[in-house]
Enzyme design. Structure first.
Site, PDB file in Angstrom:
ATOM      1  N   GLU A  23       0.655   4.616 189.222  1.00 40.01           N
ATOM      2  CA  GLU A  23       1.035   3.212 189.342  1.00 40.01           C
ATOM      3  C   GLU A  23       1.970   2.799 188.211  1.00 40.01           C
ATOM      4  O   GLU A  23       2.842   1.944 188.400  1.00 40.01           O
ATOM      5  CB  GLU A  23      -0.208   2.327 189.358  1.00 40.01           C
ATOM      6  N   TYR A  55       7.276 -27.186 188.667  1.00 36.73           N
ATOM      7  CA  TYR A  55       6.790 -25.937 189.250  1.00 36.73           C
ATOM      8  C   TYR A  55       7.775 -24.795 189.102  1.00 36.73           C
ATOM      9  O   TYR A  55       7.384 -23.636 189.140  1.00 36.73           O
ATOM     10  CB  TYR A  55       6.311 -26.105 190.694  1.00 36.73           C
ATOM     11  N   ILE A  74      -6.178  -6.051 187.783  1.00 31.96           N
ATOM     12  CA  ILE A  74      -5.566  -7.312 188.208  1.00 31.96           C
ATOM     13  C   ILE A  74      -6.434  -8.500 187.792  1.00 31.96           C
ATOM     14  O   ILE A  74      -5.943  -9.620 187.716  1.00 31.96           O
ATOM     15  CB  ILE A  74      -5.232  -7.331 189.715  1.00 31.96           C
ATOM     16  N   GLU A  75      -7.702  -8.264 187.475  1.00 31.33           N
ATOM     17  CA  GLU A  75      -8.554  -9.316 186.933  1.00 31.33           C
ATOM     18  C   GLU A  75      -7.991  -9.817 185.601  1.00 31.33           C
ATOM     19  O   GLU A  75      -7.903 -11.016 185.354  1.00 31.33           O
ATOM     20  CB  GLU A  75      -9.988  -8.814 186.702  1.00 31.33           C
ATOM     21  N   LYS A 101      -2.774  -7.284 195.491  1.00 31.44           N
ATOM     22  CA  LYS A 101      -2.158  -5.974 195.282  1.00 31.44           C
ATOM     23  C   LYS A 101      -2.248  -5.233 196.622  1.00 31.44           C
ATOM     24  O   LYS A 101      -3.309  -4.746 197.004  1.00 31.44           O
ATOM     25  CB  LYS A 101      -2.932  -5.243 194.183  1.00 31.44           C
TER      26      LYS A 101
END
Length: 121
Positions: A23, A55, A74-75, A101
């Site tokens: 990855e 934004y 990803i946490e 993901k």
């Protein structure tokens, strides 16, 4: 305190997050949703841009974090996005960050893995 929610949905970025060595080499797309609660104020009653968060600037913060330092989880990525947004925009009362993901290196068929982190400064 009354709030309203600004939502950025399905922001897409190419990055190299993940626990597997391949990855880091190959990279992949990550998708981020941000739900940002801000206090009700003159933005609603007076149409005042200076009373709310821009934004476009929020998108830039998300992009900087997601495309920046590589993370195994990803946490951790979702938490870092939440913290960065709350640091940049002190008016945020709640940041719910979802990271998706789609190209996970696990056997089986699925659309994506998703993690949602909620932060209240």
């Amino acid at each position: 305190m009354n709030t309203y929610t600004i939502t950025l949905k399905n922001c897409a970025f190419f990055a190299r997050h993940g626990a597997m060595p391949e990855e880091a080499v190959l990279g992949q797309r990550f998708f981020v949703d941000a739900e940002l609660d801000v206090p009700t104020n003159a933005a609603l009653t007076e149409d005042d841009l200076d009373a709310t968060m821009h934004y476009g600037h929020a998108f830039a913060v998300i992009e900087e974090v997601v495309t920046g330092t590589r993370r195994a989880l990803i946490e951790a990525l979702a938490q870092d996005v939440a913290l960065a947004l709350c640091a940049k925009f002190p008016m945020i009362r709640r940041a719910a960050i979802t990271v998706r993901k789609p190209s996970v290196p696990i056997p089986g068929i699925l659309d994506y893995v998703e993690v949602c982190v909620e932060h209240r400064p």
